[in-house]
Design a protein around this motif. Structure first.
Motif, PDB file in Angstrom:
ATOM      1  N   MET A  39       0.606  -1.309  -0.056  1.00 57.82           N
ATOM      2  CA  MET A  39       0.005  -0.158   0.043  1.00 57.82           C
ATOM      3  C   MET A  39       0.940   1.394   0.125  1.00 57.82           C
ATOM      4  SD  MET A  39      -3.307  -0.855   2.727  1.00 57.82           S
ATOM      5  CE  MET A  39      -4.233   0.580   1.893  1.00 57.82           C
ATOM      6  N   GLU A  43      -3.948   5.369  -0.074  1.00 56.02           N
ATOM      7  CA  GLU A  43      -4.581   4.648  -0.983  1.00 56.02           C
ATOM      8  C   GLU A  43      -5.545   3.750  -0.076  1.00 56.02           C
ATOM      9  OE1 GLU A  43      -2.266   3.456  -4.850  1.00 56.02           O
ATOM     10  OE2 GLU A  43      -1.622   2.125  -3.118  1.00 56.02           O
ATOM     11  N   SER A  44      -6.721   3.502  -0.625  1.00 58.35           N
ATOM     12  CA  SER A  44      -7.514   2.439  -0.152  1.00 58.35           C
ATOM     13  C   SER A  44      -6.937   0.798  -0.340  1.00 58.35           C
ATOM     14  CB  SER A  44      -8.958   2.692  -0.451  1.00 58.35           C
ATOM     15  OG  SER A  44      -9.034   2.410  -2.088  1.00 58.35           O
ATOM     16  N   GLN A  47      -7.699   0.433  -3.967  1.00 58.55           N
ATOM     17  CA  GLN A  47      -6.787   1.280  -5.087  1.00 58.55           C
ATOM     18  C   GLN A  47      -5.485   0.515  -5.157  1.00 58.55           C
ATOM     19  OE1 GLN A  47      -7.378   4.828  -2.890  1.00 58.55           O
ATOM     20  NE2 GLN A  47      -8.522   5.744  -4.440  1.00 58.55           N
ATOM     21  N   THR A  48      -4.995   0.061  -4.062  1.00 55.12           N
ATOM     22  CA  THR A  48      -3.582  -0.435  -4.094  1.00 55.12           C
ATOM     23  C   THR A  48      -3.728  -1.845  -4.893  1.00 55.12           C
ATOM     24  OG1 THR A  48      -3.147   0.417  -1.875  1.00 55.12           O
ATOM     25  CG2 THR A  48      -2.071  -1.704  -2.835  1.00 55.12           C
ATOM     26  N   ARG A  51      -3.928  -0.889  -8.456  1.00 57.70           N
ATOM     27  CA  ARG A  51      -2.682  -0.428  -8.952  1.00 57.70           C
ATOM     28  C   ARG A  51      -1.586  -1.668  -9.242  1.00 57.70           C
ATOM     29  NH1 ARG A  51       1.551   0.400  -6.376  1.00 57.70           N
ATOM     30  NH2 ARG A  51       0.571   0.757  -4.331  1.00 57.70           N
TER      31      ARG A  51
END
Length: 139
Positions: A39, A43-44, A47-48, A51
């Motif tokens: 992470m 970032e949530s 999202q991590t 990504r």
């Protein structure tokens, strides 16, 4: 105790009425698993996870709601590692691996994927994902 947190995605696709899962082989240790990574600030977990999948495979994934699995284990240096997994799919067909981190990838049906995965906790997460997809009538 310091806990290192990563997030990833069990990426799947439907191929002629069969589910296939994406396995990646780590260049650092040769272990087979799922795309995941650390992470970053602000970032949530989701999202991590998205990504990291994009960075490691070039795939943009859509996460399915309702699936979140967690595993925890100790690293060789004594740090506790927590990994959160989601499940998702991509409409993109071409995988483009991140050559400095990923050695190779494979799309596999559930039984072959379960054989290939390096760790029992990964096999358990795969089973949970497979069962989740079965409830949605994807299998």
């Amino acid at each position: 105790m310091f806990i290192e947190k990563s997030c990833g995605v069990i990426v799947y696709r439907i191929q002629i009425e069969n589910i296939e899962f994406l396995a990646v082989k780590s260049k650092a240790n040769g272990h087979w698993g799922f795309p995941k990574g650390h992470m970053e600030n602000h970032e949530s977990e989701e999202q991590t996870a998205k990504r990291e999948v994009f960075e490691e495979t070039g795939l943009s994934v859509d996460l399915l709601r309702g699936f979140r699995a967690k595993t925890q284990y100790m690293l060789d240096d004594g740090i506790s590692k927590e990994v959160i997994y989601f499940i998702g799919t991509s409409s993109e067909k071409n995988v483009s691996i991140q050559a400095d981190e990923i050695q190779e990838y494979r799309w596999l049906k559930y039984s072959k994927m379960k054989e290939l995965l390096s760790f029992d906790n990964s096999k358990q997460i795969l089973k949970e994902a497979h069962d989740f997809l079965s409830l949605l009538n994807y299998s």
